[in-house]
Design a protein around this motif. Structure first.
Motif, PDB file in Angstrom:
ATOM      1  N   ARG A 189       0.795  -1.220   0.172  1.00 31.69           N
ATOM      2  CA  ARG A 189       0.113  -0.052  -0.066  1.00 31.69           C
ATOM      3  C   ARG A 189       0.722   1.208   0.119  1.00 31.69           C
ATOM      4  O   ARG A 189       0.380   2.256   0.147  1.00 31.69           O
ATOM      5  N   LEU A 190       2.268   1.135  -0.237  1.00 27.08           N
ATOM      6  CA  LEU A 190       3.011   2.408  -0.043  1.00 27.08           C
ATOM      7  C   LEU A 190       2.930   2.970  -1.452  1.00 27.08           C
ATOM      8  O   LEU A 190       3.704   3.925  -2.019  1.00 27.08           O
ATOM      9  N   ARG A 191       2.533   2.260  -2.640  1.00 27.68           N
ATOM     10  CA  ARG A 191       2.491   2.488  -3.868  1.00 27.68           C
ATOM     11  C   ARG A 191       2.089   4.031  -4.303  1.00 27.68           C
ATOM     12  O   ARG A 191       1.108   4.619  -3.539  1.00 27.68           O
ATOM     13  N   LEU A 242       6.346  -4.294  -4.917  1.00 28.03           N
ATOM     14  CA  LEU A 242       6.452  -3.047  -5.952  1.00 28.03           C
ATOM     15  C   LEU A 242       7.826  -3.083  -6.071  1.00 28.03           C
ATOM     16  O   LEU A 242       8.836  -3.605  -5.912  1.00 28.03           O
ATOM     17  N   ASP A 243       8.113  -2.155  -7.298  1.00 21.91           N
ATOM     18  CA  ASP A 243       9.215  -1.713  -7.801  1.00 21.91           C
ATOM     19  C   ASP A 243       9.722  -0.514  -7.321  1.00 21.91           C
ATOM     20  O   ASP A 243       9.028   0.651  -7.417  1.00 21.91           O
ATOM     21  N   PRO A 244      10.714  -0.423  -6.390  1.00 22.51           N
ATOM     22  CA  PRO A 244      10.964   0.649  -5.738  1.00 22.51           C
ATOM     23  C   PRO A 244      11.356   1.855  -6.842  1.00 22.51           C
ATOM     24  O   PRO A 244      11.605   3.195  -6.322  1.00 22.51           O
ATOM     25  N   ASP A 245      11.970   1.587  -8.264  1.00 22.14           N
ATOM     26  CA  ASP A 245      12.221   2.856  -9.057  1.00 22.14           C
ATOM     27  C   ASP A 245      10.813   3.113  -9.758  1.00 22.14           C
ATOM     28  O   ASP A 245      11.097   4.127 -10.727  1.00 22.14           O
ATOM     29  N   LYS A 246       9.861   2.317  -9.677  1.00 16.70           N
ATOM     30  CA  LYS A 246       8.572   2.922 -10.533  1.00 16.70           C
ATOM     31  C   LYS A 246       7.372   3.093  -9.560  1.00 16.70           C
ATOM     32  O   LYS A 246       6.686   3.835 -10.078  1.00 16.70           O
TER      33      LYS A 246
END
Length: 309
Positions: A111-113, A139-143
């Motif tokens: 949910r940090l998106r 999640l992808d930390p770069d996107k």
């Protein structure tokens, strides 16, 4: 005996070291410690390698990285035996995303998106931890999030002003934000809740091998003082916190320091260990980020003889 000890900052990453100093335990061992604030772990490492300090406090990964570059330092005493950098997000961000602290960790991370999260620099420990945590949520930390550089002492103000949604760091600024109701805990490695980072050898005392060989009484006396400091933290965190606040955090609310010492008490290495399992866990974590440390050996980085002598 006078001793210069380099540290990256006067922070809770060195909790048992600070408490032992404030309580006079090193004086009891005949050591007169002066802390040299190098303003960053890389600077503390350079000071130890260059000989401008005798001993340095570092994250274990810095010693492993130095060894990979053929720069020899040996860790001889553990300080924190949990990854003591906890992540928070603002209450506003938590409410918007529907995050609560009692959710499963992977759901919190998912949910940090879309959030803006602070790091101290690219490739720093804070950056790595966010990337690791975000990956646990798929999640992808770069996107999927924005990792933005903010100075450590500006993270709390940036959170309060709404410039960022969250940060991870060592205590007490994260504890302060939570106690004030401005933030919630979103990941607590210090409490052993993050898979792969349980019982993690986080910070240590290190020195050049030749210094340790020439001054064997120094590490022995430092270990003795640290053991006393860790015991005080575990047995009477309120007293340990009061002593630490008086000597090192005079401008910080005394009850906050005491509460934070209580909160972080289980992170201190007691009894102190420097095991091959702890070393391998650090190496495995570093390999996830492309560090070429697979050829570094336990004996290249750790000398724990003073823990059992």
């Amino acid at each position: 005996m006078k001793l210069n000890v380099g540290v990256g900052g006067i922070t809770f990453a060195y909790l048992p070291l600070l408490v032992a100093k404030a309580a006079g335990f090193f004086e009891e061992e005949g050591l007169d410690l002066t802390f040299v604030n190098a303003n960053g772990g890389a600077n503390a490492l350079a000071a130890a390698l260059g000989g401008s300090v005798d001993i340095c406090g570092l994250v274990m990964s810095d010693i492993i990285l130095a060894s990979a570059k053929k720069q020899k330092l040996h860790a001889f005493a553990p300080l924190m035996s949990q990854y003591a950098s906890d992540a928070i997000i603002s209450t506003a961000a938590a409410q918007k995303a529907g995050i609560t602290s009692d959710m499963p960790l992977t759901e919190r991370m998912a949910r940090l998106r879309g959030m803006t999260l602070a790091i101290s620099s690219r490739g720093s420990g804070i950056d790595k931890l966010w990337r690791y945590l975000i990956g646990l949520g798929g999640l992808d930390p770069d996107k999927d999030v924005t990792l933005t550089v903010v100075k450590l002492d500006q993270m709390y103000p940036a959170l309060i002003s709404g410039q960022i949604d969250g940060f991870n760091t060592t205590a007490p600024s994260n504890n302060r934000a939570v106690e004030e109701g401005r933030a919630i805990w979103v990941a607590r490695p210090s409490q052993g809740e993050v898979p792969g980072l349980e019982n993690f050898l986080y910070t240590v005392l290190g020195a050049k091998p030749e210094y340790l060989a020439a001054n064997p009484d120094v590490p022995r006396k430092l270990v003795n003082g640290l053991v006393k400091g860790a015991k005080l933290i575990r047995s009477d965190a309120a007293k340990a916190g009061a002593l630490m606040q008086k000597e090192f955090f005079a401008q910080t609310d005394g009850q906050l320091v005491i509460d934070t010492v209580k909160d972080q008490a289980t992170t201190v290495a007691s009894p102190p260990t420097l095991s091959e399992v702890q070393f391998k866990q650090n190496v495995e974590f570093m390999l996830k980020f492309g560090h070429e440390v697979d050829k570094v050996a336990f004996s290249d980085t750790i000398n724990g003889k003073w823990l059992t002598s």
